[in-house]
Each structure stands twice: as structure tokens, then as C-alpha cells.
Design an enzyme around this catalytic site. Structure first.
Site, PDB file in Angstrom:
ATOM      1  N   GLN A 143      -2.623  -1.332   2.029  1.00 20.52           N
ATOM      2  CA  GLN A 143      -3.842  -1.124   1.249  1.00 20.52           C
ATOM      3  C   GLN A 143      -4.061  -2.321   0.332  1.00 20.52           C
ATOM      4  OE1 GLN A 143      -4.545   2.948  -0.426  1.00 20.52           O
ATOM      5  NE2 GLN A 143      -4.459   1.889  -2.362  1.00 20.52           N
ATOM      6  N   SER A 146      -5.617  -3.311  -5.167  1.00 18.94           N
ATOM      7  CA  SER A 146      -5.377  -3.812  -6.521  1.00 18.94           C
ATOM      8  C   SER A 146      -5.336  -5.335  -6.576  1.00 18.94           C
ATOM      9  CB  SER A 146      -4.068  -3.246  -7.070  1.00 18.94           C
ATOM     10  OG  SER A 146      -4.139  -1.850  -7.217  1.00 18.94           O
ATOM     11  N   SER A 178       2.101  -2.368  -1.250  1.00 18.99           N
ATOM     12  CA  SER A 178       3.284  -1.805  -0.599  1.00 18.99           C
ATOM     13  C   SER A 178       3.253  -2.097   0.894  1.00 18.99           C
ATOM     14  CB  SER A 178       3.340  -0.291  -0.822  1.00 18.99           C
ATOM     15  OG  SER A 178       3.382   0.015  -2.192  1.00 18.99           O
ATOM     16  N   GLU A 261      -5.109   9.621  -0.864  1.00 15.68           N
ATOM     17  CA  GLU A 261      -3.954   9.163  -1.628  1.00 15.68           C
ATOM     18  C   GLU A 261      -3.450  10.250  -2.565  1.00 15.68           C
ATOM     19  OE1 GLU A 261      -2.799   5.042  -3.823  1.00 15.68           O
ATOM     20  OE2 GLU A 261      -4.675   5.959  -4.469  1.00 15.68           O
ATOM     21  N   GLU A 388      -2.801   7.943 -17.240  1.00 14.76           N
ATOM     22  CA  GLU A 388      -3.936   8.003 -18.161  1.00 14.76           C
ATOM     23  C   GLU A 388      -5.231   8.310 -17.411  1.00 14.76           C
ATOM     24  OE1 GLU A 388      -0.630   5.828 -19.917  1.00 14.76           O
ATOM     25  OE2 GLU A 388      -1.701   5.613 -18.030  1.00 14.76           O
TER      26      GLU A 388
END
Length: 415
Positions: A143, A146, A178, A261, A388
Site C-alpha cells: 500500500q 503514507s 509494509s 483496513e 487519535e
């Protein structure tokens, strides 16, 4: 009550497993001082052993696929069974009783998140090419979301994709990727319209990882392994037919991946990580370290086990909904949040039980090994969506609490 269909399916799964693998030892029973005391969440294998680990995962996935258990919920035309998520969960429960290869390197991201996204958004010939390969174990997917400046705020991706005829040229950097070192394909989010609001100028592409200009660099973790990577894209040329969804419509594609996910990450594991929440294991540890009579520690142990039990019942409720044909609501988001918190609390509890023995290896079985889990806990609070972010989503969308004050730019991302 279990239906005849489910009983027949479970019996079929057992016949398949009995023919190919042996029963697994009891992973819940603890005999102090016996067996492997590893508590690793992330791999720290030497490169050669890691390659062998990945190969075993591929081989077991191929055997599953060839016998009708490689993609239980998938369409028949791609080698799936076309069955329900309940059948999938039932198979996982049955397989957990057997000593099979760990296929997480394929399944957590590739089969659990990216496969469903390809099915939903790719062109037919791309689905024909990649889906059977992935679910047969021939191709691993990663993926490419990020970036150094776009983690939780995924709509801020800066990797650029510029169209040149029937190709797109990608330039940018991805991080915390990953299994990129093992992957044949990656799902990348790119910026194609810098003038549009952030989440409306993104386009998604499938990137073959052997394309010229793709460079994977491992990121060494403090746990000792390198499960994560940086991926640099330098003038990477991708055919337009590898685009998923519409141009500037990549946010919808990303949401498909992210919804899968939540469900993939939000479940308690077995093996070493599952043992971290085992009453037998933790009480045996306290007795071995002469801390069982410490009332404060025993109270904390009780709190930890109650939280684990509550999470188990939450997952069971989601399963009951699936059996009734109802999609789970916020259960998977809460479960994902609790998964990381439970393991983090367990690691911190054990560090207080062990004291110096968790930072200095005395050679005593079942003590210093917990360092592997303790060092992994910061990542558990980030992967799959930070704590968060998850708390904000649950507070605002489930509990109906007032929204947190945000900037104009952040409002665009949430809309």
C-alpha cells in the site's frame, strides 16, 4: 444455531486441512520454561530466513487456492468460492487448530485490503491479471499511501502523477510501506490536480514494483527487523489502464481500501501476540517472578483481562451481525482501537512485573523476550489509523459529540 451449510463447510475445511497439515499444539496452555518464548509482533528474521518464511507463505496460499479456500468470499471467475464473510471467519477458526504457515505477508494488506480495491475499481483485464495471481500467492501487494508529509492526513499526498499520452509519470516518496521488499504490485495514491481541494485532486494507480524508477529502501526498526520501507518513485511510467477509478477520483478508491483496513487490523491475534493477553501466561509470569502477591499488579492484571474479554465479546457481536446478514457498525473501529491499546497495556504491565529483566537479558525463559512486544507498541498505536484519529471518528460519528475545531483545509478533508 449453526446451519447445515455451515456444518458441511466446516467439515469440508477439516478434510482439506487433515489431508495437508498436522494439528497445531495448544497455543493457550502454558508450561513455564517450555517452547519458544518469542513475543515478537514484527519480524526480525535474518534475510535468508525471511525469504524462506515468505516462500512458505506463498506455497500454503497456493494450496489453499487450488483447493477452494484461497479466496472464500471472492467471485468464482477469479478462483473464489462466492461465499459469505461468515464462511471466511469459520474457515479461519477451523484453520487456527492446525499448524499452517503464517500468510500475513500476503493476506493482511494484499488480500485483505488491496484485492477488494482492485475488484471494485480496476478495469476487467487488470482484474483478470492480478486477482488470481494475488490470491494464488504468486503476487504480493503493498500500500503506497503514507508520505513524509502525509500520514494521518492522507489527503495531503504530494507524489505527483502527470499524464503523457496513454501513460502517467509518477514522482515522489512513500514511507512506512509494509512488505514493499517482497511485493510485485503496489497501490499508490498520487496528486494529479494540485489546484483542486486536497482530497479531490488525487488519483490511484497500480504500480508494478519492478517498473524502472521504483526503489525500495528498508527502514530498520528498534525491534531489530525491517518490516517497513521507504519507496522512491522517480519518473515511473505507468499505463493509463493501471489507473483505479476516475482521474482525480482516487479518494473514493482510498476509502475502499481504508474500510477494509479497519476490519483487517481490528482482531485479536493468536500465537505469541495472542499469548500476551492469555491469563495463564501472565499469571505464570507473575508466579515465576515472585510478584503474584503484589495486590496492585494483580488489580492491573484483572483490568487488562477484563478489557481483553470485552474486546472478544465485541468481535463476537460483529460476527453475530454477519451471520444475520447485517454489516457491523462501529464494532470494527472500536475493535481496532482496543487491539492496539490492549497489547500496549499488556506490554507496559509486563515491564513493571519484570523490572530490569526486560532491558537486560539474564537468560531466564519468558522474561527478556517481552522486549520484542514492548518495542513494537508505538507502532501498534499508529498502524491502520492513529489512536487519535480513531477516537475522533468514534466520538463524532458514533457518539454524536461536537466536532473538534479544525482549520478550513482540514474541513475539506473530512467533507
Amino acid at each position: 444455531m449453526e446451519s447445515d451449510d455451515m456444518r458441511d463447510f466446516a467439515a469440508e475445511a477439516r478434510r482439506f486441512l487433515d489431508a495437508h497439515v498436522a494439528k497445531a499444539p495448544d497455543r493457550t496452555a502454558v508450561t513455564w520454561g517450555e517452547g519458544d518464548d518469542s513475543m515478537a509482533y514484527f519480524s526480525s528474521l535474518p534475510p535468508e530466513e525471511e525469504r524462506e518464511f515468505v516462500q512458505r507463505a506463498r506455497e500454503w496460499q497456493r494450496i489453499r487456492y487450488e483447493n477452494g479456500f484461497g479466496w472464500i468470499t471472492g467471485p468464482v471467475e477469479y478462483g473464489g468460492r462466492g461465499l459469505t464473510p461468515v464462511h471466511d471467519l469459520l474457515y479461519d477458526a477451523v484453520e487456527s487448530e492446525y499448524d499452517v504457515a503464517d500468510t500475513g505477508v500476503l493476506s493482511v494488506i494484499g488480500l485483505g485490503m488491496i484485492g477488494p480495491t482492485i475488484l471494485a475499481h480496476a478495469q476487467p483485464h487488470i482484474r483478470d491479471r492480478w486477482l488470481p495471481a494475488m490470491y494464488r500467492g504468486d503476487a504480493i501487494a503493498c500500500q503506497l499511501f503514507s508520505e513524509p508529509g502525509a500520514g494521518s492526513d492522507l489527503a495531503s499526498v504530494a507524489t505527483r502523477a502527470v499524464r503523457e499520452g496513454e501513460e502517467w509519470v509518477l514522482n515522489g516518496q512513500k514511507v512506512w510501506t509494509s512488505v514493499a521488499q517482497h511485493s510485485q504490485i503496489g497501490l499508490a495514491l498520487t496528486r494529479t490536480n494540485p489546484d483542486a481541494p486536497k482530497h479531490r485532486g488525487i488519483t490511484a494507480f497500480l504500480v508494478p514494483m519492478d517498473t524502472p524508477g521504483v526503489e525500495v529502501r528498508p527502514l530498520r526498526q528498534m525491534t531489530g527487523g525491517a518490516d517497513f520501507n521507504e519507496v522512491f518513485l522517480t519518473d515511473v511510467r505507468i499505463p493509463d489502464d493501471h489507473r483505479l477509478g476516475e482521474v482525480d477520483g482516487g479518494w473514493t478508491v482510498a476509502l475502499t481500501t481504508l474500510m477494509n483496513e479497519r476490519a483487517t487490523v481490528g482482531s485479536e491475534g493468536v500465537g505469541p501476540v495472542g499469548a500476551a493477553l492469555s491469563p495463564d501466561h501472565l499469571s505464570a509470569l507473575m508466579r515465576a517472578t515472585w510478584t503474584w502477591d503484589d495486590r496492585a499488579l494483580r488489580a492491573r492484571l484483572a483490568e487488562l483481562l477484563v478489557d481483553a474479554l470485552a474486546t472478544e465479546h465485541l468481535n463476537a457481536r460483529a460476527l453475530r451481525k454477519l451471520r444475520g446478514g447485517v454489516a457491523p457498525g462501529p464494532e470494527m473501529s472500536v475493535s481496532k482501537l482496543m487491539y492496539g491499546q490492549n497489547l500496549t497495556h499488556a506490554a507496559h504491565f509486563v515491564s513493571d512485573v519484570l523490572g530490569p529483566r526486560i532491558i537486560a537479558d539474564t537468560g531466564q525463559w519468558g522474561t527478556y523476550a517481552w522486549t520484542e512486544l514492548l518495542l513494537a507498541t508505538p507502532a501498534l498505536r499508529i498502524l491502520g489509523g492513529t489512536e487519535e484519529i480513531m477516537k475522533n471518528i468514534l466520538a463524532e460519528r458514533v457518539l454524536g459529540l461536537p466536532k473538534e475545531p479544525v482549520t478550513t483545509a482540514a474541513k475539506e478533508v473530512r467533507s
